[in-house]
Write a protein that holds these residues in place. Structure first.
Motif, PDB file in Angstrom:
ATOM      1  N   GLY A 122      -7.034   9.915   7.735  1.00 13.77           N
ATOM      2  CA  GLY A 122      -7.673  11.146   7.270  1.00 13.77           C
ATOM      3  C   GLY A 122      -6.954  11.799   6.098  1.00 13.77           C
ATOM      4  N   GLY A 123      -5.629  11.697   6.076  1.00 16.31           N
ATOM      5  CA  GLY A 123      -4.872  12.345   5.004  1.00 16.31           C
ATOM      6  C   GLY A 123      -4.878  11.589   3.689  1.00 16.31           C
ATOM      7  N   VAL A 124      -5.234  10.319   3.722  1.00 11.02           N
ATOM      8  CA  VAL A 124      -5.134   9.514   2.498  1.00 11.02           C
ATOM      9  C   VAL A 124      -6.451   8.898   2.018  1.00 11.02           C
ATOM     10  CG1 VAL A 124      -2.693   8.856   2.534  1.00 11.02           C
ATOM     11  CG2 VAL A 124      -4.296   7.606   3.955  1.00 11.02           C
ATOM     12  N   LEU A 125      -7.377   8.711   2.927  1.00  5.50           N
ATOM     13  CA  LEU A 125      -8.640   8.066   2.548  1.00  5.50           C
ATOM     14  C   LEU A 125      -9.766   9.077   2.446  1.00  5.50           C
ATOM     15  CD1 LEU A 125      -8.723   4.882   4.821  1.00  5.50           C
ATOM     16  CD2 LEU A 125      -8.032   5.061   2.441  1.00  5.50           C
ATOM     17  N   GLU A 126     -10.632   8.868   1.476  1.00  2.31           N
ATOM     18  CA  GLU A 126     -11.812   9.723   1.340  1.00  2.31           C
ATOM     19  C   GLU A 126     -12.704   9.561   2.578  1.00  2.31           C
ATOM     20  OE1 GLU A 126     -14.269  11.877  -1.787  1.00  2.31           O
ATOM     21  OE2 GLU A 126     -12.482  10.728  -2.207  1.00  2.31           O
ATOM     22  N   ARG A 143     -12.160   0.124   0.728  1.00  2.00           N
ATOM     23  CA  ARG A 143     -12.984  -0.352   1.835  1.00  2.00           C
ATOM     24  C   ARG A 143     -12.316  -1.450   2.664  1.00  2.00           C
ATOM     25  NH1 ARG A 143     -19.429  -1.684   1.844  1.00  2.00           N
ATOM     26  NH2 ARG A 143     -19.590  -1.837   4.079  1.00  2.00           N
ATOM     27  N   HIS A 144     -11.347  -2.133   2.074  1.00  2.00           N
ATOM     28  CA  HIS A 144     -10.762  -3.269   2.789  1.00  2.00           C
ATOM     29  C   HIS A 144      -9.262  -3.103   3.063  1.00  2.00           C
ATOM     30  CE1 HIS A 144     -14.571  -5.349   2.591  1.00  2.00           C
ATOM     31  NE2 HIS A 144     -14.659  -4.981   1.315  1.00  2.00           N
ATOM     32  N   LEU A 145      -8.437  -3.052   1.997  1.00  2.00           N
ATOM     33  CA  LEU A 145      -6.988  -3.018   2.240  1.00  2.00           C
ATOM     34  C   LEU A 145      -6.530  -1.717   2.893  1.00  2.00           C
ATOM     35  CD1 LEU A 145      -7.266  -5.355   0.043  1.00  2.00           C
ATOM     36  CD2 LEU A 145      -4.883  -4.861  -0.428  1.00  2.00           C
ATOM     37  N   LEU A 146      -6.937  -0.581   2.313  1.00  2.00           N
ATOM     38  CA  LEU A 146      -6.465   0.705   2.844  1.00  2.00           C
ATOM     39  C   LEU A 146      -7.133   1.023   4.175  1.00  2.00           C
ATOM     40  CD1 LEU A 146      -6.293   2.710  -0.485  1.00  2.00           C
ATOM     41  CD2 LEU A 146      -4.386   1.925   0.908  1.00  2.00           C
ATOM     42  N   ASN A 147      -8.426   0.783   4.214  1.00  2.00           N
ATOM     43  CA  ASN A 147      -9.199   0.987   5.437  1.00  2.00           C
ATOM     44  C   ASN A 147      -8.570   0.224   6.612  1.00  2.00           C
ATOM     45  OD1 ASN A 147     -11.387  -0.542   7.081  1.00  2.00           O
ATOM     46  ND2 ASN A 147     -12.419   1.333   6.471  1.00  2.00           N
ATOM     47  N   SER A 148      -8.028  -0.968   6.331  1.00  2.00           N
ATOM     48  CA  SER A 148      -7.373  -1.770   7.369  1.00  2.00           C
ATOM     49  C   SER A 148      -5.973  -1.255   7.680  1.00  2.00           C
ATOM     50  CB  SER A 148      -7.238  -3.233   6.897  1.00  2.00           C
ATOM     51  OG  SER A 148      -8.496  -3.840   6.786  1.00  2.00           O
ATOM     52  N   ALA A 149      -5.208  -0.966   6.624  1.00  2.00           N
ATOM     53  CA  ALA A 149      -3.784  -0.644   6.811  1.00  2.00           C
ATOM     54  C   ALA A 149      -3.571   0.663   7.568  1.00  2.00           C
ATOM     55  CB  ALA A 149      -3.078  -0.590   5.457  1.00  2.00           C
ATOM     56  N   VAL A 150      -4.504   1.610   7.446  1.00  2.00           N
ATOM     57  CA  VAL A 150      -4.303   2.897   8.132  1.00  2.00           C
ATOM     58  C   VAL A 150      -4.363   2.771   9.662  1.00  2.00           C
ATOM     59  CG1 VAL A 150      -5.018   4.348   6.197  1.00  2.00           C
ATOM     60  CG2 VAL A 150      -6.730   3.595   7.879  1.00  2.00           C
ATOM     61  N   LEU A 151      -4.843   1.638  10.126  1.00  2.00           N
ATOM     62  CA  LEU A 151      -4.824   1.364  11.568  1.00  2.00           C
ATOM     63  C   LEU A 151      -3.391   1.403  12.105  1.00  2.00           C
ATOM     64  CD1 LEU A 151      -7.386   0.599  13.160  1.00  2.00           C
ATOM     65  CD2 LEU A 151      -6.631  -1.761  13.100  1.00  2.00           C
TER      66      LEU A 151
END
Ligand SMILES: C[S@@+](CC[C@H](N)C(=O)[O-])C[C@H]1O[C@@H](n2cnc3c(N)ncnc32)[C@H](O)[C@@H]1O
Length: 259
Positions: free
Chosen positions: A221-225, A75-83
């Motif tokens: 889309g390819g890495v996050l649920e 919810r935080h690190l990955l959600n941010s980094a994919v930007l």
């Protein structure tokens, strides 16, 4: 909420969006999900250290709520980094209202090519951001102030990209952030499921602030649920005041008035 599964190397997680439907993600040593290696690559260890810092100090320092501990990565690190998918190489990027360092710190970790500045008005959050940057040896500038303040605009104008996560509605974000962009630069506002509605509701204010039509895009889309939803607004014109003068000091041309 986060409990270790029986099989080694697997975690069984109740994610933030599917509280009732448990699903599995493969975990790396240290608790990071497999997706973290894809997103952070060789710099995964820095991301793990940031997650550890948030886990150890985030609650006591008022940066995250207790419920966030179990969903730090997704919810935080990955959600941010994919930007990072939306950032051209070597961009000059300003994260407005960085708070705990989101999305700014994960972006700095994932994309060392960026010239990144974190803007935050609250002193104790500025101190936190400086500590994190020192601890992780990141090359990132931290500025204390509000996006709409004159001295902040003077110092930070001309950005290629401005990011903002959970800072304000689009109407205010447009007024605060578009003047910080170079013409053609983009505001990336991380939003939830109602992004399209918000964009439509605030379209007139965005246009008045010098923004283009705006679009809702999805990252990771390819890495996050659950992919990250982003409202993208390009700065197409100088910000205009009610009196018809440009806030950047220039005069309106016939071409401007025809827009
Ligand atoms: C809800 S927090 C979100 C922090 C972080 N972006 C995140 O997603 O965890 C909003 C942050 O925006 C900052 N903020 C509020 N108004 C601001 C402004 N006018 N300019 C810059 N930052 C602002 C607040 O101090 C706060 O740290």
């Amino acid at each position: 909420m986060l409990d270790r599964g029986e099989r080694s190397g697997r975690l069984v997680v109740n994610t933030w969006f599917h509280v009732k439907h448990r699903h599995e993600v493969t975990a790396l040593t240290g608790g990071a999900p497999e997706a973290a290696r894809v997103v952070f690559g060789a710099r995964l260890e820095l991301a793990e250290r940031f997650a550890d810092l948030l886990r150890e100090h985030g609650i006591e320092r008022g940066l995250i709520g207790p419920r966030e501990l179990d969903r730090l990565w997704e919810r935080h690190l990955l959600n941010s980094a994919v930007l990072a998918e939306l950032l051209p190489p070597n961009s000059r990027v300003l994260d407005v209202g960085s708070g705990a360092g989101l999305p700014g710190i994960p972006l700095a970790i994932a994309r060392p090519d960026l010239t990144l500045t974190l803007l935050e008005p609250m002193a104790r959050r500025v101190t936190w951001l400086q500590e994190v940057i020192t601890e992780l040896a990141l090359t990132v500038e931290v500025v204390r102030g509000r996006a709409e303040e004159g001295p902040v605009r003077e110092r930070l104008a001309g950005q290629d990209i401005v990011t903002a996560r959970a800072v304000a509605p689009m109407e205010r974000l447009a007024k605060w952030c578009l003047p910080l962009l170079r013409p053609g630069g983009r505001l990336l506002a991380m939003k939830g499921a109602s992004a399209a509605e918000e964009l439509e509701r605030d379209a007139a204010a965005i246009s008045a602030a010098g923004g283009g039509r705006g679009e809702v895009v999805s990252c990771g889309g390819g890495v996050l649920e659950v992919p990250t939803t982003v409202v993208v607004v390009k700065r197409v014109a100088a910000t205009r005041s009610a009196a018809g003068r440009r806030r950047d000091g220039g005069r309106r041309t016939r071409k401007d008035r025809g827009r």
